[in-house]
Design a protein around this motif. Structure first.
Motif, PDB file in Angstrom:
ATOM      1  N   ALA A 192      12.334  -5.846  -2.763  1.00 53.74           N
ATOM      2  CA  ALA A 192      10.976  -6.001  -3.278  1.00 53.74           C
ATOM      3  C   ALA A 192      10.897  -7.029  -4.396  1.00 53.74           C
ATOM      4  N   ARG A 193      11.901  -7.042  -5.263  1.00 52.55           N
ATOM      5  CA  ARG A 193      11.857  -7.960  -6.397  1.00 52.55           C
ATOM      6  C   ARG A 193      12.095  -9.414  -5.981  1.00 52.55           C
ATOM      7  N   MET A 217       6.388  -4.979  -5.231  1.00 54.41           N
ATOM      8  CA  MET A 217       5.720  -3.838  -5.869  1.00 54.41           C
ATOM      9  C   MET A 217       4.241  -4.089  -6.162  1.00 54.41           C
ATOM     10  N   ALA A 218       3.861  -5.361  -6.310  1.00 60.13           N
ATOM     11  CA  ALA A 218       2.464  -5.689  -6.578  1.00 60.13           C
ATOM     12  C   ALA A 218       1.912  -6.666  -5.544  1.00 60.13           C
ATOM     13  N   ARG A 244       7.699  -0.036   0.932  1.00 56.35           N
ATOM     14  CA  ARG A 244       8.506   0.850   0.086  1.00 56.35           C
ATOM     15  C   ARG A 244       7.735   1.319  -1.147  1.00 56.35           C
ATOM     16  N   GLY A 245       6.390   1.256  -1.049  1.00 54.24           N
ATOM     17  CA  GLY A 245       5.579   1.721  -2.158  1.00 54.24           C
ATOM     18  C   GLY A 245       5.170   0.585  -3.081  1.00 54.24           C
ATOM     19  N   ILE A 246       3.966   0.682  -3.591  1.00 54.92           N
ATOM     20  CA  ILE A 246       3.435  -0.327  -4.499  1.00 54.92           C
ATOM     21  C   ILE A 246       3.018   0.331  -5.814  1.00 54.92           C
ATOM     22  N   ARG A 247       2.871  -0.499  -6.843  1.00 59.26           N
ATOM     23  CA  ARG A 247       2.443   0.003  -8.150  1.00 59.26           C
ATOM     24  C   ARG A 247       0.919   0.108  -8.175  1.00 59.26           C
ATOM     25  N   THR A 248       0.431   1.268  -8.563  1.00 62.83           N
ATOM     26  CA  THR A 248      -1.008   1.462  -8.726  1.00 62.83           C
ATOM     27  C   THR A 248      -1.253   2.072 -10.101  1.00 62.83           C
ATOM     28  N   ARG A 255       7.039   7.791  -7.929  1.00 59.33           N
ATOM     29  CA  ARG A 255       7.588   6.532  -8.435  1.00 59.33           C
ATOM     30  C   ARG A 255       6.659   5.363  -8.115  1.00 59.33           C
ATOM     31  N   ASN A 256       6.152   5.344  -6.888  1.00 56.23           N
ATOM     32  CA  ASN A 256       5.212   4.324  -6.430  1.00 56.23           C
ATOM     33  C   ASN A 256       4.134   5.002  -5.595  1.00 56.23           C
ATOM     34  N   THR A 257       3.189   4.211  -5.105  1.00 57.28           N
ATOM     35  CA  THR A 257       2.206   4.714  -4.147  1.00 57.28           C
ATOM     36  C   THR A 257       2.621   4.227  -2.765  1.00 57.28           C
ATOM     37  N   LEU A 258       3.018   5.149  -1.908  1.00 58.48           N
ATOM     38  CA  LEU A 258       3.450   4.786  -0.565  1.00 58.48           C
ATOM     39  C   LEU A 258       2.226   4.500   0.296  1.00 58.48           C
ATOM     40  N   ASP A 259       2.080   3.266   0.722  1.00 59.24           N
ATOM     41  CA  ASP A 259       0.888   2.830   1.433  1.00 59.24           C
ATOM     42  C   ASP A 259       1.073   3.013   2.941  1.00 59.24           C
TER      43      ASP A 259
END
Length: 352
Positions: A192-193, A217-218, A244-248, A255-259
């Motif tokens: 992701a990074r 992540m964003a 793998r999930g994003i930051r909301t 840990r993240n929001t799984l979309d």
């Protein structure tokens, strides 16, 4: 733009068209469908007249413009045909794609030692996993956190593959490490990074191992698909997307929001196979089973699940890792859903 050929078009006509458009400084890509051939045209086609292409052959059924900025990654480019990514493993070829059984990838966040990685590999294989995941190089938010064992961990992944026949998925963080990672990995992960590390994307696109591209992540969906476009444009057509999930605004409980809504959205936008990583997406092992089951029911082509023999002592991401026993149980639950939706290839091990 894409050229849709009529069914049963002669190969000589197809080759003539490909030769002609190359002279126009366009890059043609032949896509073989079930009954038809589609030729994708990449390059400056904005001002090109459709009629000019249509006149090339009476065997051309239609010429269409691709409206998306991610040309090669778009479903339009393949005229509605979903692609498959076939990975050769010691246990045989494993296909990722909409028209194949779901592929399960499991293993620890990072490779810690030989006993741990081989034990985990044997357990996840017995439960029905197709691939072992494990980080040799780990991107961490803190410079003081465990960064992975590097090259020595790659040797341990190779040992785990030799012991089990599982395919290996591991991350590359730096172009300098790509060659040695590719020697061991059956699928090279871009994390992701690094999703928008365009230099790295070009390099992994220039080699022939399949690539797993995790969503940043964003990152918006367009950002993600344009990152995939870098890999495809560099010559590698074997790309798998991983949510793998994003930051909301609310990460208090996960840990993240799984979309999971990304599954039907991607199905409308792209031909590429898609994976869901509920471990990073939730960050808590208690939530991983339900989100993995939901992802399978929603149409995911693959699942990534972190498994560790002793999560409490894991060097990284222990709280989101399942024990082998919990993974066994989850695979039994997944098999029920998978068989119901026609996406399961083999029975999981019986529970004790």
């Amino acid at each position: 733009m894409i050229i849709v050929m009529k069914p049963d078009s002669p190969e000589s006509e197809i080759e003539n068209i490909i030769g002609e458009v190359k002279q126009w400084q366009l890059t043609p890509e032949k896509i073989q469908g079930t009954t038809q051939v589609v030729i994708g045209l990449v390059g400056d086609t904005a001002t090109m007249e459709i009629s000019r292409i249509q006149e090339l052959s009476p065997w051309i059924q239609e010429v269409l413009r691709v409206g998306k900025p991610f040309k090669r990654a778009s479903l339009e480019f393949r005229h509605g045909h979903y692609s498959e990514v076939v990975v050769n493993t010691p246990n045989g070829p494993v296909p990722f794609g909409k028209n194949h059984p779901v592929v399960v990838v499991a293993g620890p966040c990072s490779v810690e030692n030989e006993e741990m990685i081989i034990e985990t590999a044997k357990r996840v294989k017995a439960a029905g996993a197709h691939f072992l995941r494990g980080g040799a190089y780990k991107p961490r938010t803190s410079p003081y956190a465990f960064q992975g064992h590097g090259e020595s961990a790659l040797e341990l992944l190779a040992a785990a593959r030799a012991a089990t026949g599982l395919g290996i998925i591991t991350e590359v963080m730096d172009t300098a490490d790509l060659e040695k990672v590719a020697e061991v990995a059956d699928v090279i992960q871009v994390g992701a990074r690094n999703m928008q590390n365009f230099s790295l994307l070009k390099k992994v696109g220039a080699q022939d191992k399949p690539v797993l591209l995790k969503r940043g992540m964003a990152a918006t969906i367009d950002d993600w698909l344009m990152a995939a476009e870098y890999i495809l444009a560099s010559g590698n057509n074997n790309v798998i997307l991983c949510e793998r999930g994003i930051r909301t605004f609310d990460q208090k409980y996960t840990r993240n929001t799984l979309d999971l809504s990304v599954i039907p959205v991607l199905r409308d936008l792209t031909h590429l196979p898609m994976m869901i990583d509920a471990s990073h997406g939730t960050g808590k092992s208690d939530y991983v089973p339900s989100m993995s089951i939901a992802a399978l029911a929603a149409g995911a082509d693959s699942l990534m699940i972190e498994v560790h023999p002793n999560p409490a002592k894991a060097l990284s991401d222990g709280p989101q890792s399942l024990t082998p026993e919990k993974f066994d149980r989850l695979m039994q639950e997944l098999s029920v859903i998978g068989k119901t939706v026609g996406r399961w290839s083999q029975p999981a091990v019986a529970l004790a």
